[in-house]
Design a protein around this motif. Structure first.
Motif, short mmCIF file in Angstrom:
data_model
loop_
_atom_site.label_atom_id
_atom_site.label_comp_id
_atom_site.label_asym_id
_atom_site.label_seq_id
_atom_site.Cartn_x
_atom_site.Cartn_y
_atom_site.Cartn_z
N LEU A 118 0.82 -1.21 0.00
CA LEU A 118 0.00 0.00 0.00
C LEU A 118 0.85 1.26 0.00
O LEU A 118 0.50 2.26 -0.63
CB LEU A 118 -0.95 -0.02 1.19
N TYR A 119 2.00 1.24 0.67
CA TYR A 119 2.92 2.38 0.58
C TYR A 119 3.43 2.54 -0.86
O TYR A 119 3.58 3.66 -1.36
CB TYR A 119 4.09 2.21 1.54
N ALA A 120 3.70 1.41 -1.53
CA ALA A 120 4.14 1.48 -2.92
C ALA A 120 3.03 2.06 -3.80
O ALA A 120 3.29 2.89 -4.68
CB ALA A 120 4.55 0.09 -3.42
N ALA A 121 1.79 1.64 -3.56
CA ALA A 121 0.67 2.19 -4.32
C ALA A 121 0.55 3.68 -4.11
O ALA A 121 0.31 4.45 -5.06
CB ALA A 121 -0.63 1.49 -3.89
N ASP A 122 0.74 4.12 -2.87
CA ASP A 122 0.67 5.55 -2.56
C ASP A 122 1.70 6.34 -3.35
O ASP A 122 1.41 7.41 -3.90
CB ASP A 122 0.88 5.73 -1.06
N GLU A 123 2.93 5.82 -3.41
CA GLU A 123 3.98 6.50 -4.17
C GLU A 123 3.67 6.51 -5.66
O GLU A 123 3.83 7.53 -6.34
CB GLU A 123 5.33 5.82 -3.93
N LEU A 124 3.21 5.40 -6.18
CA LEU A 124 2.91 5.31 -7.62
C LEU A 124 1.79 6.25 -8.02
O LEU A 124 1.83 6.90 -9.08
CB LEU A 124 2.53 3.87 -7.98
N LEU A 125 0.78 6.37 -7.17
CA LEU A 125 -0.39 7.17 -7.52
C LEU A 125 -0.14 8.66 -7.44
O LEU A 125 -1.03 9.46 -7.76
CB LEU A 125 -1.57 6.76 -6.64
N LYS A 126 1.07 9.05 -7.05
CA LYS A 126 1.45 10.46 -7.13
C LYS A 126 1.79 10.87 -8.56
O LYS A 126 1.93 12.05 -8.87
CB LYS A 126 2.65 10.73 -6.22
N VAL A 127 1.92 9.86 -9.44
CA VAL A 127 2.23 10.10 -10.85
C VAL A 127 0.92 10.20 -11.62
O VAL A 127 0.05 9.34 -11.51
CB VAL A 127 3.10 8.97 -11.42
N ARG A 128 0.80 11.24 -12.42
CA ARG A 128 -0.42 11.47 -13.18
C ARG A 128 -0.71 10.30 -14.13
O ARG A 128 0.19 9.80 -14.82
CB ARG A 128 -0.31 12.76 -13.98
N GLY A 129 -1.97 9.86 -14.16
CA GLY A 129 -2.39 8.83 -15.09
C GLY A 129 -2.06 7.41 -14.66
O GLY A 129 -2.20 6.47 -15.44
N MET A 130 -1.66 7.23 -13.40
CA MET A 130 -1.26 5.90 -12.92
C MET A 130 -2.49 5.08 -12.54
O MET A 130 -3.43 5.58 -11.93
CB MET A 130 -0.34 6.04 -11.71
N THR A 131 -2.49 3.80 -12.90
CA THR A 131 -3.50 2.84 -12.45
C THR A 131 -2.79 1.74 -11.68
O THR A 131 -1.80 1.18 -12.16
CB THR A 131 -4.25 2.23 -13.64
N VAL A 132 -3.29 1.45 -10.48
CA VAL A 132 -2.68 0.43 -9.63
C VAL A 132 -3.74 -0.56 -9.19
O VAL A 132 -4.77 -0.18 -8.61
CB VAL A 132 -2.02 1.06 -8.38
N HIS A 133 -3.52 -1.83 -9.49
CA HIS A 133 -4.37 -2.91 -9.00
C HIS A 133 -3.57 -3.72 -7.98
O HIS A 133 -2.49 -4.22 -8.30
CB HIS A 133 -4.82 -3.82 -10.14
N VAL A 134 -4.11 -3.84 -6.76
CA VAL A 134 -3.42 -4.55 -5.69
C VAL A 134 -4.06 -5.93 -5.52
O VAL A 134 -5.25 -6.04 -5.23
CB VAL A 134 -3.47 -3.77 -4.37
N TYR A 135 -3.25 -6.97 -5.73
CA TYR A 135 -3.70 -8.35 -5.63
C TYR A 135 -3.32 -8.92 -4.26
O TYR A 135 -2.27 -8.58 -3.71
CB TYR A 135 -3.03 -9.21 -6.71
#
Length: 527
Positions: A118-135
């Motif tokens: 979830l911390y990785a998702a938080d960092e990634l989603l700071k980038v515009r246009g990012m989609t993150v699916h957590v399995y």
């Protein structure tokens, strides 16, 4: 000292970044950050603005005037830290530039819904246009914060509020109840996403390797913690607590958690999110004493000082520290203070700290009856490491329950390389190869705290974004599978589960009543 950090510190550095005068240490980039037992506030530099209290995700910072008597040792701990680490350089961290990557829209799969993921998702989603699916293979997210943190550590569990905020970020979604390697392969993920990041943790325990380890009544801390936290894999286990004494082999923080849960009056746990099944069993428990074994001395004990201070504040448990304690460090001074504490009186359960004791074998025929331990003495080897050396002197500790708590170990990840000795996926700053990454315990091994995963994940995400900016990520050739197509629970389904658990908890004065099996979780997700 206007403000002080207390034992529920998660060391995630949110307070460090909020502080306008850089008085909280060790900070990112400083020696000790991510490995220190907790963070510390410098009384000489603090301006009493309160920004850190607002930023702390677990409510671990308070004004010194509001500390309870049990929290006062943290004032001395904070002061002691800055005697050895003065941190004269106070350039505000906000002036340190962070790399910026113009990488365009990306799709990333994260495997593992615990803190690192979830911390990785938080960092990634700071980038515009990012989609993150957590399995995650489980039907519920949040990893060890949900199923590993002791139920009475209510403030530490406030990290769940931070995770809920991450889940609300645009571009985030779950694929829960999906086991990578079985329900979907690594190759399928790589074909559907620009990158795949594994944060699957360390799900198994290290073994003692002694005779009798597999007898009924000998369990791992992994199993017991999962049981009392309502992990669906273990919630319906049965543990025989119809004995006067239990022994915990190992003396890290998890060992202290287990000892505390087994000795606290059950009613102290009734207001937490402990499993209903475990709570009922603990109400009937006949355990009066838990012996915590360490093969080395008091100064080498694996538990952290904040965890020990927290245990000191439990006034319904007697604490016994056996043997002589040389007061040579903050940890041994705290242990010596515990050793001098007057017994609380008849009818109190107790925790006994026994050092210099190596487990030789677990005794019993059809079930555990005790533990044979060999006394050790301390010797310092050529590398300066203090080790416990066997003396040949043995003794037997009678017990009906033995809990092995000597560390965790990660399992191999399907289709990824694996270092069997270190039990990690080999990587360079989180990069396995362009397009495949790791974070958390599967990356660095089972060490650190909740907040350690924040800096760990930030490093991995930086590697991923650098590869994207360099054009090294192979373009996806397939559309990511939907939650419906996978038979998975998405974010909306998880939110329905969480709502059902909170409503059930509110009815009985608890934060939540956990659903304990896949059928109940699936039904709640579909409501």
């Amino acid at each position: 000292m206007p403000h002080v950090v207390t034992q529920s510190c998660c060391a995630d550095a949110s307070c460090v970044l909020a502080c306008p005068v850089n008085c909280i240490h060790p900070a990112p980039g400083e020696p000790g950050f991510g490995t220190a037992e907790m963070l510390y506030i410098d009384a000489a530099a603090c301006v009493d603005c309160g920004a850190c209290t607002t930023a702390c995700p677990v409510g671990a910072i308070d004004h010194v005037s509001r500390l309870t008597p049990d929290q006062l040792p943290f004032v001395e701990l904070n002061a002691d830290y800055f005697v050895g680490e003065p941190h004269a350089e106070r350039t505000p961290l906000a002036l340190v530039p962070k790399p910026s990557y113009d990488v365009g829209p990306l799709r990333v799969a994260i495997v593992g819904a615990g803190p690192a993921g979830l911390y990785a998702a938080d960092e990634l989603l700071k980038v515009r246009g990012m989609t993150v699916h957590v399995y995650d293979r489980l039907l519920t997210p949040h990893g060890l914060v949900r199923a590993g943190v002791a139920p009475d550590h209510v403030r530490t569990k406030r990290a769940l509020d931070l995770f809920a905020k991450i889940e609300q970020e645009q571009g985030f979604d779950y694929r829960l109840g999906v086991e990578v390697g079985t329900d979907i392969t690594h190759a399928q993920l790589r074909a559907s996403y620009d990158a795949v990041l594994y944060s699957s943790g360390a799900a198994t325990d290290r073994r003692l390797g002694v005779p009798g380890e597999d007898l009924p009544g000998s369990v791992s801390a992994t199993e017991l913690v999962a049981w009392y936290n309502g992990h669906p894999d273990r919630a319906h286990d049965r543990h025989d607590l119809n004995h006067r004494r239990a022994v915990v082999v190992g003396n890290g923080n998890v060992a202290l958690d287990v000892a505390r849960v087994l000795t606290l009056p059950a009613e102290h746990l009734a207001a937490t999110d402990i499993s209903d099944i475990a709570l009922a069993a603990l109400r009937e428990s006949r355990i009066e004493e838990v012996v915590v074994l360490g093969r080395r001395g008091p100064d080498q004990a694996a538990f952290t000082l904040p965890e020990l201070v927290g245990l000191t504040g439990e006034h319904d448990i007697d604490i016994v520290v056996e043997g002589e304690i040389d007061e040579i460090s903050p940890k041994t001074r705290q242990l010596a203070a515990l050793a001098r504490r007057e017994p609380l009186g008849e009818g109190r359960r107790r925790i006994v700290f026994r050092f210099l004791a190596e487990t030789e074998r677990i005794l019993g025929d059809d079930r555990v009856t005790g533990v044979e331990v060999e006394r050790t003495r301390l010797e310092t080897d050529a590398d300066g490491v203090v080790r416990g050396v066997r003396t040949g002197e043995t003794e037997v500790i009678e017990a009906g329950l033995v809990v092995r708590s000597v560390g965790y170990r990660a399992r191999p990840v399907p289709d990824l390389p694996f270092d069997e000795q270190r039990a990690v996926v080999p990587n360079d700053a989180g990069r396995v190869e362009p397009g495949t990454y790791v974070a958390g315990w599967i990356k660095r091994g089972p060490n650190g705290f909740i907040g350690t995963n924040k800096t760990d994940a930030t490093e991995t995400v930086a590697s991923l974004l650098a590869d994207a900016a360099a054009g090294l990520l192979p373009a996806p050739t397939a559309v990511p599978p939907t939650a419906v197509g996978l038979g998975a629970i998405d974010l909306a389904g998880w939110q329905r589960i969480a709502t059902a658990e909170r409503r059930a908890g509110a009815a009985v004065g608890r934060p939540r009543v956990k659903l304990l099996d896949r059928d109940a979780l699936g039904a709640a997700a579909r409501v």
